[in-house]
Write an enzyme that holds these catalytic residues in place. Sequence first.
Site: not given
Length: 248
Positions: A11, A23, A89
């Site tokens: 991304h 994140t 992720e």
Amino acid sequence: MSNGKLILLRHGQSQWNSTNQFTGWVDVDLTEKGEAEAKRGGELIKEKGLHPEVLYTSLLRRAIRTADIALNAADRLWIPVIRDWRLNERHYGALQGLNKADTKEKYGNEKFMAWRRSYDTRPPELEDGAEYSQSDDPRYANLDSVPKTECLKDVVARFVPYFKEEILPRAQKGQTVLIAAHGNSLRALVKHLDNISDDDIAGLNIPTGIPLVYEIAEDGSVVNPGGTYLDPEAAAAGAAAVANQGSK
């Protein structure tokens, strides 16, 4: 039959990439720069004459939106889309939301790098109900349990079997498959494709927004080990920037 192709696309820059925060599964959006990276990724796919026939992506908006923007730029927005949590992720546990440079300063470089880049060291768990927990997120309601932390080994364990069962057979049939995902889910996949050792994978960094293409033979083997970045110069600079995260 011609070789199949896997187009790996991390991304574009996310809001927390720009502020140097861990994140993981937190669902942050793209920045304007990230949107531009996604568009450029799609333009590169089109310029190189690649024609994705199906998209696989995660359940996180930064990957979903990157895929949409890239496919629009490549004139392939109409292709089938499969979204699956196994492309998410890596879950960074209690590190989610923390600034990387501050974390490195607080815990020291050795522990910071072990949490961030080792193959089998998990960060501390994130408690259910914590600010950045996904324990009550409806998109994971069908999971037996939502991760509280993960190491790269855990990502390999959830993603690679799915890849072998669902994605690889398409490439073996000669299809071109776009995989829009995340730094660590793509590191897990590249580890498998290139048979990278548990120690050496620590040195692999995936840049944002630059397509990485693998050719796949009918027997499932990789024709071009290491893959081919569609913009090698930008990829090298981007990977170096990822490696430098943690610096102030």
